[in-house]
Design an enzyme around this catalytic site. Structure first.
Site, short mmCIF file in Angstrom:
data_model
loop_
_atom_site.label_atom_id
_atom_site.label_comp_id
_atom_site.label_asym_id
_atom_site.label_seq_id
_atom_site.Cartn_x
_atom_site.Cartn_y
_atom_site.Cartn_z
CE LYS A 123 -2.44 8.17 11.29
NZ LYS A 123 -2.11 6.78 11.55
CD GLU B 119 -3.93 4.50 13.60
OE1 GLU B 119 -2.85 3.90 13.68
OE2 GLU B 119 -4.22 5.25 12.67
CG HIS C 21 -6.51 -0.65 6.90
ND1 HIS C 21 -5.82 -1.50 6.07
CD2 HIS C 21 -5.58 0.24 7.35
CE1 HIS C 21 -4.55 -1.14 6.02
NE2 HIS C 21 -4.38 -0.08 6.78
CG HIS D 29 -1.38 -4.07 7.99
ND1 HIS D 29 -1.65 -2.80 7.54
CD2 HIS D 29 -1.54 -4.03 9.32
CE1 HIS D 29 -1.96 -2.04 8.58
NE2 HIS D 29 -1.90 -2.75 9.68
CE LYS E 54 -2.80 2.06 3.50
NZ LYS E 54 -2.08 2.72 4.52
CE LYS F 90 -4.66 -4.89 12.08
NZ LYS F 90 -3.54 -4.63 12.96
C1 BG6 Z 1 -1.54 1.76 8.07
C2 BG6 Z 1 -1.68 3.26 8.01
O1 BG6 Z 1 -1.97 1.17 6.87
O2 BG6 Z 1 -2.29 1.25 9.14
C3 BG6 Z 1 -1.25 3.89 9.32
O3 BG6 Z 1 -0.88 3.78 6.96
C4 BG6 Z 1 -2.00 3.25 10.47
O4 BG6 Z 1 -1.46 5.29 9.32
C5 BG6 Z 1 -1.89 1.73 10.41
O5 BG6 Z 1 -1.42 3.72 11.68
C6 BG6 Z 1 -2.78 1.07 11.45
O6 BG6 Z 1 -2.49 -0.28 11.48
P1 BG6 Z 1 -2.55 -1.10 12.84
O7 BG6 Z 1 -2.21 -2.50 12.44
O8 BG6 Z 1 -1.53 -0.48 13.74
O9 BG6 Z 1 -3.93 -0.93 13.34
#
Ligand code: BG6
Length: 531
Positions: free
Chosen positions: A374, A250, A274, A212, A182, A216
């Protein structure tokens, strides 16, 4: 800064025993990391490969080759990665012996990836590394861990040099697979160009586009929860469900990624990939089989059923905002516009909430309320399915108050699990005096860690192993990426061309802006604030 605790005690040997004869074998291969000395390699890829080694899941005969511009030799590269992996919180433990086993397979080639002429040299070095394997075992995975700006010349050079030719038949040996990181485009048009380029050079079944989140465990578990249990299917629809809330919150800010984030914003960074993945897994129909294509066919149908946007809908059904200075935990943190590499008058959203409708028979009229931000109050990703209220409110009439409807929560992270709330009669005789029945909400709670211990592998471990196995179920197909861009592109375009008179803000450490509360209240709901 608080330290993330290291994961503990995976039990892969038990898992392998349980798999017994059904265990799939991955082919020997060379994992070629283009951008091998870069940040992703250090933070995610090498720790994930090391964890595979530690778990006894690394297939026999795998070599790893990092290629980057830095002038390093094998020894210096091994030392660099030794230190990075040892520091990593992605692994369960660091064991020098396991590292030494992996380090013996780790190689480095210095070279300029954007220089087409360098690829003959890469080919020579790869051939030397692979010489210990018979020709049919000289499979190669090319992991493009490189910035989007150099993706095109590198993909072209891989193809033109013959390192990664197009191979139509997935049964061909040795295979060539290409993993793409990505962001996959920054708009519908650029994603289409990228898809066209990738499909001009490689066959779809050679391409593994990483999201990603799909690696999970809890995200994979959504399908098992829905389709390995018969009791949920009859109520998984508009008759029983009032709305669905999907959250990816986050606590971190943009960290050192101001430059990237200014260009991206939350919709490209989190929604296009996501969050829409979580929505499709929640809303999709049961696939005919669990094969990669059958699952992805159903996901694409959901994306295509998402209602398109008119300008007035974008105004009414989406919210954008930025974090202002505030407290996360007890620590003061700056606002987004004060972050390094961020314009002082930036209108890049760090938070967004949006209402989607999936216009099909199952979901007509059910709002899917998605939000991500965020610097929010907690780090939490979850899917909360709120059911309708009972048709007759017998008990609330008696006691004159609202009864909370049933809520099913699939907790993606960090407290991975599932919970279902329902009402019971609160014990006690006192309320008999008022002819009432006291009703109390309780939760039935399942927690992955309590049930299985900490067997939750990092997403990249799962995904890298899947590429070696040739299983593309957890990777996004070109039509899926395209359909997801079709959903978010109008919003991004509208926002780009309609600068807000005043950018909504939310204090760092809060649950988002008031504007988002208004959005959800229009659907007779409130945002959850998970503990
Ligand atoms: C990434 C984003 O794809 O996913 C980030 O670019 C984000 O900004 C992250 O923090 C969140 O992933 P995870 O696995 O930490 O929830």
């Amino acid at each position: 800064m608080s330290e993330t605790p290291r994961r503990v005690s995976a039990r892969p040997s038990q898992i392998l025993r349980a798999l017994g004869p059904n265990r799939r074998e991955a082919d020997p291969c060379t994992i070629v990391i283009l951008g091998g000395a870069g940040d992703l390699a250090k933070r995610k890829l090498l720790p994930a490969l090391y964890q595979l080694q530690l778990d006894g899941l690394m297939p026999e005969g795998v070599d790893i080759v990092g290629i980057s511009r830095e002038e390093l030799d094998d020894a210096a590269y091994r030392k660099m990665m030794h230190d990075a992996v040892k520091e990593s919180h992605e692994i369960t433990a660091f064991d020098e012996k396991s590292w030494a086993q992996m380090a013996a397979r780790l190689h480095y080639v210095a070279g300029d990836l954007s220089d087409r002429r360098a690829y003959d040299y890469f080919e020579n070095r790869l051939s030397l590394v692979e010489a210990h394997r018979p020709p049919e075992h000289r499979n190669r995975m090319f992991y493009l861990s490189v910035p989007p700006s150099v993706f095109e010349p590198i993909a072209r050079a891989l193809s033109a040099s013959g390192l990664a030719p197009r191979i139509w038949d997935p049964a061909t040996r040795p295979w060539r697979r290409v993993v793409i990181e990505k962001p996959f485009g920054r708009s519908l048009a650029t994603a289409r160009d990228l898809n066209k380029l990738a499909l001009d050079l490689f066959a779809e079944r050679q391409i593994y586009r990483i999201d990603h989140y799909l690696g999970k465990e809890t995200v994979q578990s959504i399908l098992v929860f829905r389709f390995a249990n018969a009791i949920f299917e009859p109520i998984w629809n508009r008759q029983s469900i009032h709305h669905v809330q999907i959250t990816a919150a986050e606590t971190v800010g943009v960290e050192k990624r101001g430059k990237y984030y200014e260009e991206a914003g939350v919709v490209r960074d989190m929604f296009q990939n996501h969050l829409l993945q979580l929505l499709t897994l929640t809303a999709m129909e049961p696939p005919v089989t669990m094969s990669a294509d059958a699952v992805r066919d159903e996901k694409v149908k959901v994306l295509k059923a998402i209602r398109g946007w008119r300008h007035q809908d974008i105004e009414a059904a989406t919210v954008r905002a930025q974090y202002a200075a505030g407290l996360v935990g007890n620590a003061p943190v700056p606002g987004y516009r004060e972050e390094p590499d961020v314009a002082r008058d930036s209108v890049t959203p760090t938070y967004s909430a949006a209402r989607f409708f999936v216009d099909n028979w199952r979901w007509q009229g059910v709002p899917f309320l998605l939000r991500s931000g965020k610097r929010m109050a907690r780090r939490v990703s979850e899917i909360a399915v709120q059911f309708r209220e009972p048709p007759v409110k017998m008990f609330s009439h008696e006691i004159g108050e609202q009864i909370a409807p049933n809520l099913l929560t699939l907790r993606i992270q960090p407290d991975e699990g599932v919970s279902l709330t329902f009402q019971v009669k609160a014990p006690g005789a006192a309320h008999q005096l008022s002819h009432g029945v006291e009703v109390a909400p309780v939760a039935m709670d399942f927690n992955f860690r309590e049930a299985f211990g900490d067997t939750n592998p990092p997403a990249y471990e799962t995904l890298l192993l899947d590429v070696m196995l040739g299983d593309a179920t957890l990777f996004t197909r070109s039509d899926e990426v395209d359909a997801a861009w079709q959903v978010v592109d109008p919003v991004i375009n509208y926002w780009d061309t309609h600068r807000p008179p005043r950018m909504p803000v939310y204090p760092a450490g809060s649950w988002g802006p008031v504007e988002a509360d208004r959005l959800i209240q229009a659907h007779n709901a409130v945002w959850r604030e998970p503990e």
